[in-house]
Design a protein around this motif. Structure first.
Motif: not given
Length: 322
Positions: A205-215, A217-219, A286-289
């Protein structure tokens, strides 16, 4: 059966996590803090996996070498090749980020809980399934990022071998330390399986949240359309159907027993979200995750739904034959 076809509570939790990350993404200092927590949770999770997995059990399981070799070859040979072909075909339809995600899911190890559970439901070789899951996930710490880097570069992607060093430090080193600590901590881990299971889900859950937060933010949602998501669902469904058909067909071509064919089917065609989500956090900081994780999230739920139907059918056919 109906409950297995409906998304389980954990999948609903992941969907909620994606929605929260889309509406309230962490950024700046908050993202750095959550990212640090995510990395620490990943290291602790793989340390606990090292504590739980017995090297003796893995060694004993390899005595059934034909089945184990077939599972390993399908998981790290046939599936990555299928992912490379599918990613190349789907790239014009879904875009480079989601196509890379298709390749990424195909190099991952098999699941632990679900592949064993469905092998049991299908009256398969449960002991061999347990060993295949353990061996696949141990090897996957090194094999998955190496295969992904090799195939992504062959496809013309920008992802190289730089992430392997981070994988060694964040995943492999804690796992080895866990293996070395088994002598003292294995009894505790056996008594507290629920804590380890909770860590599994919390880390994802934490990994998915961080990955999508970055994604976000990256649009990501400005680059991925509804039509692309619909096409991605169709591609992932086709990939899953081909994986199941090929794994079952390979078992028949090898003249394996139906119990071993069921084990090959679920251990070979399943792909692990529990390993894939944390590993994506390390390989793609980065955002691509976020885009790379989308195919895996879809595949994970679809494999549970299809496995429920297939396992029940195999079990009914075997019961009728008996």
């Amino acid at each position: 059966m109906l409950r297995r076809l409906i998304p389980d509570s954990f999948i609903l939790m992941l969907i909620a996590t994606v929605i929260v990350a889309s509406l309230l993404p962490a950024n700046g200092v908050a993202l750095s803090i959550v990212g640090f927590i995510s990395t620490a949770a990943i290291m602790l999770l793989f340390f606990l996996h090292g504590v739980r997995i017995s090297p003796d059990a893995v060694a004993q399981g390899f005595r059934h070498w034909r089945l184990q070799l077939a599972i390993f070859a399908f998981c790290y040979g046939a599936m990555p090749m299928a992912g490379l072909g599918m990613a190349s075909l789907a790239r014009p339809l879904v875009g480079p980020g989601l196509a890379l995600g298709l390749l990424y899911l195909c190099v991952l190890p098999t699941t632990v809980q679900s592949s064993i559970a469905y092998a049991s439901l299908a009256r398969g070789n449960v002991a061999a399934s347990v060993i295949a899951s353990a061996a696949s996930n141990i090897a996957g710490v090194v094999m998955a990022p190496a295969l992904f880097a090799l195939l992504a570069s062959a496809q013309g992607g920008e992802t190289g071998f730089g992430g392997i060093g981070r994988i060694m430090l964040i995943l492999l080193l804690p796992f080895v330390l866990g293996q070395l600590s088994r002598r003292w901590l294995a009894p505790w881990a056996e008594r507290n399986r629920r804590i380890v299971g909770f860590m599994d889900r919390l880390t994802i859950v934490i990994a998915v949240y961080v990955a999508f937060s970055e994604a976000v933010t990256g649009g990501i949602w400005s680059r991925v359309s509804g039509a692309q998501l619909a096409m991605l669902l169709g591609v992932v469904t086709a990939l899953l159907a081909c994986a199941f058909a090929a794994a079952w067909g390979l078992g028949g071509a090898m003249r394996l027993s139906r119990a071993d064919r069921a084990t090959l089917l679920f251990s070979g065609a399943h792909k692990s979200l529990a390993t894939g989500a944390p590993m994506a956090r390390i390989l793609f900081p980065g955002p691509e995750a976020g885009a790379i994780l989308l195919p895996l999230l879809l595949y994970h739920q679809l494999q549970l739904m299809l496995s429920a139907v297939v396992a029940a059918r195999i079990a009914r056919d075997d019961a009728a034959a008996d």
